[in-house]
Design an enzyme around this catalytic site. Structure first.
Site, PDB file in Angstrom:
ATOM      1  N   CYS A 116      -0.164  -1.249 -20.929  1.00  0.00           N
ATOM      2  CA  CYS A 116      -1.379  -2.124 -20.827  1.00  0.00           C
ATOM      3  C   CYS A 116      -1.358  -3.306 -22.099  1.00  0.00           C
ATOM      4  O   CYS A 116      -1.326  -4.715 -21.715  1.00  0.00           O
ATOM      5  CB  CYS A 116      -2.651  -1.414 -21.372  1.00  0.00           C
ATOM      6  SG  CYS A 116      -3.192  -0.461 -19.770  1.00  0.00           S
TER       7      CYS A 116
HETATM    8  N1  NAD Z   1      -1.974   3.928 -17.854  1.00  0.00           N
HETATM    9  C1  NAD Z   1      -2.845   3.545 -18.304  1.00  0.00           C
HETATM   10  O1  NAD Z   1      -3.360   3.842 -19.450  1.00  0.00           O
HETATM   11  C2  NAD Z   1      -3.893   2.447 -17.656  1.00  0.00           C
HETATM   12  C3  NAD Z   1      -5.298   2.202 -18.204  1.00  0.00           C
HETATM   13  C4  NAD Z   1      -5.973   1.156 -17.479  1.00  0.00           C
HETATM   14  C5  NAD Z   1      -5.542   0.597 -16.837  1.00  0.00           C
HETATM   15  N2  NAD Z   1      -4.031   0.633 -16.035  1.00  0.00           N
HETATM   16  C6  NAD Z   1      -4.043  -0.053 -14.885  1.00  0.00           C
HETATM   17  O2  NAD Z   1      -3.878   0.684 -13.779  1.00  0.00           O
HETATM   18  C7  NAD Z   1      -2.790   0.459 -12.717  1.00  0.00           C
HETATM   19  C8  NAD Z   1      -2.219   1.497 -12.626  1.00  0.00           C
HETATM   20  O3  NAD Z   1      -1.193   2.164 -13.592  1.00  0.00           O
HETATM   21  P1  NAD Z   1      -0.951   3.397 -13.862  1.00  0.00           P
HETATM   22  O4  NAD Z   1      -0.548   3.489 -15.239  1.00  0.00           O
HETATM   23  O5  NAD Z   1      -1.691   4.432 -13.076  1.00  0.00           O
HETATM   24  O6  NAD Z   1       0.558   3.280 -13.230  1.00  0.00           O
HETATM   25  P2  NAD Z   1       1.688   4.453 -12.700  1.00  0.00           P
HETATM   26  O7  NAD Z   1       2.941   3.711 -12.574  1.00  0.00           O
HETATM   27  O8  NAD Z   1       1.369   5.574 -13.574  1.00  0.00           O
HETATM   28  O9  NAD Z   1       1.127   4.858 -11.172  1.00  0.00           O
HETATM   29  C9  NAD Z   1       1.147   3.871 -10.097  1.00  0.00           C
HETATM   30  C10 NAD Z   1       1.644   4.516  -8.976  1.00  0.00           C
HETATM   31  O10 NAD Z   1       1.443   3.923  -7.766  1.00  0.00           O
HETATM   32  C11 NAD Z   1       2.490   4.454  -6.921  1.00  0.00           C
HETATM   33  N3  NAD Z   1       2.519   3.264  -5.966  1.00  0.00           N
HETATM   34  C12 NAD Z   1       3.305   1.848  -6.195  1.00  0.00           C
HETATM   35  N4  NAD Z   1       3.055   1.285  -5.086  1.00  0.00           N
HETATM   36  C13 NAD Z   1       2.359   1.965  -4.323  1.00  0.00           C
HETATM   37  C14 NAD Z   1       2.034   1.573  -2.736  1.00  0.00           C
HETATM   38  N5  NAD Z   1       2.012   0.537  -2.322  1.00  0.00           N
HETATM   39  N6  NAD Z   1       1.171   2.419  -2.281  1.00  0.00           N
HETATM   40  C15 NAD Z   1       0.925   3.761  -2.922  1.00  0.00           C
HETATM   41  N7  NAD Z   1       1.163   4.077  -4.289  1.00  0.00           N
HETATM   42  C16 NAD Z   1       1.984   3.028  -4.666  1.00  0.00           C
HETATM   43  C17 NAD Z   1       3.543   4.518  -7.717  1.00  0.00           C
HETATM   44  O11 NAD Z   1       4.387   5.197  -6.900  1.00  0.00           O
HETATM   45  C18 NAD Z   1       2.884   5.299  -9.062  1.00  0.00           C
HETATM   46  O12 NAD Z   1       2.738   6.872  -8.538  1.00  0.00           O
HETATM   47  C19 NAD Z   1      -2.173  -0.826 -13.434  1.00  0.00           C
HETATM   48  O13 NAD Z   1      -2.665  -2.098 -13.112  1.00  0.00           O
HETATM   49  C20 NAD Z   1      -2.175  -0.651 -15.116  1.00  0.00           C
HETATM   50  O14 NAD Z   1      -2.376  -1.875 -15.665  1.00  0.00           O
HETATM   51  C21 NAD Z   1      -3.517   1.622 -16.746  1.00  0.00           C
END
Ligand code: NAD
Length: 396
Positions: free
Chosen positions: A253
């Site tokens: 983030c």
């Molecule tokens: N990790 C955090 O602390 C956090 C907090 C707030 C917001 N976010 C936001 O949330 C979003 C997701 O982050 P995250 O940390 O969960 O990411 P992550 O990498 O942990 O998980 C994302 C998942 O999406 C899957 N993926 C990718 N393309 C795909 C598709 N086309 N169809 C289905 N699955 C698919 C990946 O295989 C992965 O398992 C991002 O925009 C991030 O900025 C993250």
């Protein structure tokens, strides 16, 4: 309700479990086969969700993971929680968001509420998701995720949730869904406001962390303790909020999201000068740490055995994405030191495994987990502490 969550990472799995706990029937869709297989065998990959909790939802039929996009059709709500990284030029990479939108367009034939939780710039829901899916009469809302992995006090239930919809009907439906497992829902006037609020929250952190990182360098040059100054300033009961200096910022983030805001700012002709400067300061912190370590060892660390302690980007999580520890290690090696790292929660990383702390000439404490044996760190000949945990040690 029947719910589909696209992406079963930190955010998607957290929401899946939140929704399952409210009695919804949830399918977690992901393109990662081995992740889906692990989830279906009751193995959680994130700190806040235990294997037993996950297994409980699987056995009572309220959760399953799938790689089959057919599961998306017929769901009342489809939540998108896919990565939104930067490309090699540090510009937004919306390819995962586009791929998820294309999956919905191809596979979902009955109207649904489509919610984007992935962090992105204002206009993403309207222009990059709804316009791309088109065709079917879906409802669309933005509800940016605010989860803070490892935070025991604030979770999905008690962190207020922003909702902005493309139509009043979308807001009503999104409130019904999120209201079933979140205590406080805050409706804003548009998805753009919700999207911008999320990236401004993280920009606020990025800029303030950069400010204290620069201040830590000023204080050290002045021969005073930056941390003592910050603690002293924090005694003011109003108008001040304490941030702590460190070796740089990591995770998905803080190092990433502000650049999404800078990107749209640039498009509308307003230079995002604070974001640019904050990036420069935070990205330069690993070099500053190594410079101080070298200075603290008589100007050379050539041939010294160094252990970098804690390589995840923050305490009590195993996530190494964008961790400043990577550059600290690389730069220490460039200076001729033999560098190992210790982090039992990470275990294996960059084709290396966690090493013991003992026997090192120099310990650089980058991230402190609660489980860390501080006495072992203290036993090293020289300690550089980036976390403010060891009184009297050299550090920031
Ligand atoms: N990790 C955090 O602390 C956090 C907090 C707030 C917001 N976010 C936001 O949330 C979003 C997701 O982050 P995250 O940390 O969960 O990411 P992550 O990498 O942990 O998980 C994302 C998942 O999406 C899957 N993926 C990718 N393309 C795909 C598709 N086309 N169809 C289905 N699955 C698919 C990946 O295989 C992965 O398992 C991002 O925009 C991030 O900025 C993250």
């Amino acid at each position: 309700m029947r719910i589909a969550i696209i992406g079963q990472g930190y955010v998607g799995l957290t929401i899946a479990v939140g929704a399952a706990s409210a009695g919804h029937k949830v399918v977690g869709f992901d393109v990662n086969n081995s992740l889906v297989a692990a989830l279906n065998s009751g193995k959680s990959h994130i700190e806040g969700i235990s294997d037993s909790e996950l297994a409980g939802f699987i056995s009572n039929g309220s959760y399953q993971a799938s790689t089959n996009a057919n599961v998306l059709d017929g769901c009342e709500v489809i939540v998108m929680a896919v990565p939104t990284p930067l490309d090699e030029k540090r510009n937004p990479d919306l390819s995962f968001v586009h791929a998820a939108a294309d999956l919905i367009a191809k596979n979902v034939k009955s109207p649904s509420l489509i919610v984007n939780e992935s962090t992105s710039y204002p206009g993403t829901l309207r222009k990059e998701i709804a316009a791309r899916i088109n065709g079917i009469d879906h409802l669309y809302a933005s509800s940016p995720e605010r989860v803070d992995p490892g935070n025991a006090e604030w979770g999905t239930k008690n962190t207020p949730r922003l909702i902005g919809g493309l139509s009043p009907e979308a807001v009503v439906k999104a409130k019904e869904f999120y209201g079933s497992f979140c205590d406080t829902i805050i409706e804003v006037s548009s998805p753009e406001v919700a999207e911008a609020a999320k990236i401004f929250e993280n920009t606020f952190r990025q800029v303030n962390i950069a400010l204290v990182n620069e201040f830590a360098q000023i204080a050290d040059a002045l021969g005073i303790s930056g941390r003592e100054v910050l603690d002293a300033a924090a005694t003011k009961p109003y108008g001040f909020m304490e941030f702590n200096p460190g070796p740089g910022v990591g995770g998905h983030c803080i190092p990433v999201d502000p650049s999404y805001l800078a990107h749209v700012a640039n498009e509308v002709g307003v230079p995002a000068t604070f974001i640019k400067r904050a990036n420069e300061v935070n990205l330069a912190m690993p070099a500053y740490v190594v410079k101080r370590v070298v200075a603290g060892n008589g100007g050379s660390i050539k041939g010294k055995k160094v252990v970098v302690v804690g390589v995840s980007y923050k305490s009590n999580v195993a996530d190494t994405r964008e961790t400043p520890a990577a550059e600290v290690i690389d730069l220490l090696r460039e200076k001729g030191a033999t560098v190992a790292w210790h982090d039992e929660s990470v275990g294996t990383w960059r084709d290396e495994t966690s090493s013991p702390i003992s026997g090192a000439d120099i310990a650089v404490l980058v991230t402190k987990h609660d489980s860390l044996d501080l006495a072992a760190v203290n036993a090293c000949g020289y300690v550089f502490d980036c976390t403010g945990s060891i009184a009297g040690a050299d550090g920031i």
